[in-house]
Design an enzyme around this catalytic site. Structure first.
Site, short mmCIF file in Angstrom:
data_model
loop_
_atom_site.label_atom_id
_atom_site.label_comp_id
_atom_site.label_asym_id
_atom_site.label_seq_id
_atom_site.Cartn_x
_atom_site.Cartn_y
_atom_site.Cartn_z
N GLU A 134 59.24 12.77 -91.79
CA GLU A 134 60.33 11.96 -92.33
C GLU A 134 61.24 11.70 -91.13
O GLU A 134 61.96 12.60 -90.69
CB GLU A 134 61.08 12.71 -93.43
CG GLU A 134 62.18 11.87 -94.05
CD GLU A 134 63.03 12.63 -95.06
OE1 GLU A 134 63.44 12.01 -96.06
OE2 GLU A 134 63.28 13.83 -94.85
N ASP A 175 60.24 17.41 -93.70
CA ASP A 175 61.53 16.90 -94.15
C ASP A 175 62.50 16.81 -92.97
O ASP A 175 62.56 17.72 -92.13
CB ASP A 175 62.08 17.85 -95.22
CG ASP A 175 63.43 17.44 -95.74
OD1 ASP A 175 63.51 16.39 -96.39
OD2 ASP A 175 64.40 18.17 -95.49
#
Length: 694
Positions: A385, A348
């Site tokens: 990401e 993330d």
């Protein structure tokens, strides 16, 4: 029973609580503490039974060994040191602290002002000091025995060219499934149940990517609104499975799930959040890292150490540039691979992990170098990401090998093309061939792009064709949260429609987008539930919706769209031309064969003028890949976002006769074979694919 530290003088290299078979060794990092206390609790975590200063310090590691202390013991830490927020120090021994290396966590945070190191409401704000004991309101760690019978389990290590990812939420995937036993819904064991695994195998999935399963609490502001941290992007325990996903208390349930997925040929990828923690800004609670060593664990504002430096939008940023914080992250990753047997990670806000001490993103930075040289981590699946909210944080295409990256450019261009936006044939061509402008550098391959149409963050596929705008009112933020630019189109009615023509148009567009995903070079990722027509009623930010909005609906098990998705995945697996490791150049081989060519509807090769034609809505793509001793795998595909169109079939590599093998314009049997010669009609808003006849 009262415990005391042994005089045995040794130090295990591991941090955390390590059971040796005869006792437990405790070790915790803090560079600026003056004393570290181990607190032991009753089995239910309610009564503090012992408070023992850790007797040994070597460098910045505090440690001690207790003979006879067994797995199941509940514990936490208290740290003595300066409370000097202006210089970055926030030690407060009144606050019980979770071990960053805790392998199991018990209890739930009961939000109370005592969990904060400062006195809420005091005019001095976070410069004040709170003397209340936070232990009654805190979660605690549990000493673990790592033994588990992994007999028969082996890492799959499937090549990226063979990988099809399915993003799913443990709780959301299982809460509504009629075949999952009620007592297992919402748990790892529910995910490991036969109905879930059979569905994934039948669909053709090769890897499941789980939204965060490391321990995270519910944010206080959500609890006070009657909501919950559903997605889980507020990690507090990087080594512990989320307790709410356990049907009992044994963390071996996670291992059982992984072992069952492996037996079915499915890899397990974890979505991990090492860019920030659940402690928020300097006005957040003191739960673990802040109380252990705020100055080491967090990035603080240059020139003003009172305040956290935030590139994540959550209030804080982990200081990966610190060697011991980097070690914690690497230890955590190795633990999940070595002890829990996972197959990879999706990071993330991964741009934050690449930021140097000077805050800039550096693709040659310490974190990436550490991963690449690690003999364990460099061999698992790694997905970034590729953005955060800080300056220079958008880095799609900027990560080094062996990282793959979520590609939002793919999502946006494909959605816009099928929505009918003009000037998109060139953009579509780029996405169909692996997004070379972003990824074809530094010896990266065509599998660098993880292609997606939808993900947990944003509209589901069904909502992309059913809503023009977001509907996030249930989140309690007056619909201000979530993306506003979704490239969606409701076909004339906002939300569910009864009109058969609108429903048919929506079904066709869903088929087009799924087919495009499976016909593209790169690594396809499906959002769990898209194959079932799952809707979130227009909520494109369901992070706090642990209810029917966020859960997968399984009413679509009998929907023809599910069979279409199965067929599209099977079609991809049959055709090596769709799954190539390298970027295609378009250069002819020594024998004159062509590996890729682009055609207009008239059968002529695309010209510069055609690529720039903003009114062109139809594009033909020819692909070829030599198959091991069996001739070439060759396909011709037509992507038509306009009206009904007559398309001339090309004579490529000597092929003069074709057969149609895919038609998304067909409501009934999209994969039926039909002979095709010369020119063919490709219906409006559809994809047609052809194989050589004979």
């Amino acid at each position: 029973m009262s415990y005391s530290f042994s005089e045995l003088d040794f130090m295990k290299p591991e941090l955390g609580a390590e059971f040796t078979g005869e006792g437990t060794h405790f070790a915790v990092f803090s560079a600026h503490a003056e004393q570290m206390e181990l607190c032991l609790f009753s089995d239910d975590g309610k009564e503090e039974t012992d408070r023992l200063p850790l007797p040994k310090r070597e460098g910045d590691i505090w440690s001690g060994y207790i003979a006879g202390l067994k797995p199941g013991t509940v514990y936490g830490y208290r740290a003595q040191g300066p409370y000097d927020p202006k210089n970055g120090h926030r030690f407060n021994p009144n606050k019980l602290l979770l071990d960053p290396y805790a392998k199991e966590i018990v209890g739930e945070i009961a939000w109370d002002d005592a969990l904060y190191g400062y006195s809420i409401g005091d005019p001095a704000g976070d410069l004040s000091f709170d003397e209340r004991d936070s232990a009654p309101f805190m979660v605690k760690g549990v000493v673990q025995d790592p033994d588990f019978d992994w007999a028969g389990d082996a890492a799959i290590r499937r090549p990226w060219t063979e990988t099809i990812i399915y993003e799913a939420h443990v709780r959301g995937m299982t809460m509504n499934h009629p075949g999952v036993p009620e007592e297992l819904r919402g748990t790892f064991m529910g995910m490991a149940s036969d109905p879930i695994i059979e569905h994934l195998v039948d669909l053709g999935i090769s890897a499941i990517e789980l939204l965060p399963i490391q321990y995270f609490p519910d944010d206080r502001y959500l609890v006070e609104k009657g909501l919950r941290n559903y997605w889980g992007y507020q990690t507090l325990g990087f080594f512990a499975p989320q307790p709410r996903f356990l049907s009992g208390r044994a963390i071996t349930e996670f291992k059982t799930m992984v072992k069952r997925f492996h037996a079915a040929g499915i890899e397990v990828i974890m979505d991990v959040v090492y860019n920030h923690t659940a402690e928020g800004s300097e006005r957040g609670p003191t739960l673990s890292f802040r109380g252990l060593d705020n100055l080491s664990y967090y990035r603080l504002s240059p020139g003003d150490l009172r305040h956290t430096y935030d590139t994540t939008g959550t209030g804080n940023t982990l200081n990966i540039a610190h060697p011991m914080v980097l070690r914690m992250v690497l230890d955590s990753l190795r633990y999940w691979v070595g002890v829990m047997h996972v197959d990879g990670f999706r990071f993330d806000l991964a741009s934050t992990l690449g930021r140097t001490r000077h805050i800039e993103f550096d693709r040659e930075g310490t974190f990436f170098d550490a991963i690449r040289q690690d003999p364990i981590l460099s061999g698992v699946k790694l997905i970034a990401e590729p953005w955060d909210v800080g300056d220079g944080g958008y880095q799609v295409g900027g990560f080094p090998h062996p990282f793959r990256e979520w590609n939002d450019k793919y999502r946006d261009d494909v959605r816009r093309f099928w929505k009918g936006d003009g000037g998109l044939v060139s953009g579509l061509a780029t996405r169909l061939t692996g997004s070379a402008p972003q990824f074809n550098h530094s010896d990266r391959g065509a599998t660098s792009s993880v292609n997606l149409i939808s993900a947990h963050d944003g509209f589901t596929l069904m909502d992309t064709v059913s809503y023009d705008g977001k509907h996030n009112e249930a989140n309690g933020e007056d619909n201000r949260d979530g993306h506003s630019d979704n490239h969606s189109h409701n076909m004339g009615v906002e939300g569910p429609a009864e009109d058969p023509a609108i429903r048919s148009a929506r079904d066709r567009r869903r088929r087009n987008m799924i087919a495009t995903l499976l016909l593209s070079q790169g690594v396809p990722m499906l959002l769990g539930g898209d194959e079932l027509g799952n809707s979130q009623n227009g909520n494109n930010n369901a992070y706090c919706q642990d209810n029917e909005t966020g859960w997968t609906g399984w009413d679509g098990l009998d929907d023809p769209f599910l069979n279409f998705c199965k067929g599209a995945i099977a079609f991809r697996k049959r055709h090596p031309a769709l799954r190539q490791e390298r970027f295609l150049t378009g250069e002819a081989g020594e024998d004159g064969t062509v590996e890729i060519a682009w055609y207009g509807p008239d059968g002529a090769l695309m010209t510069d003028a055609a690529w720039k034609d903003g009114n062109l809505r139809t594009l033909g793509l020819f692909l070829a890949k030599p198959a091991n001793g069996e001739g070439a795998d060759q396909l011709f595909m037509v992507f038509n976002a306009g009206g009904d169109c007559t398309v001339a079939l090309p004579e490529a590599n000597g092929i003069t006769a074709w057969k149609r093998v895919l038609d998304t314009g067909s409501d009934d049997n999209a994969f039926a074979e039909h002979p095709a010669e010369g020119s063919v009609m490709v219906s409006g808003a559809s994809i047609a694919a052809f194989e050589p006849a004979g």
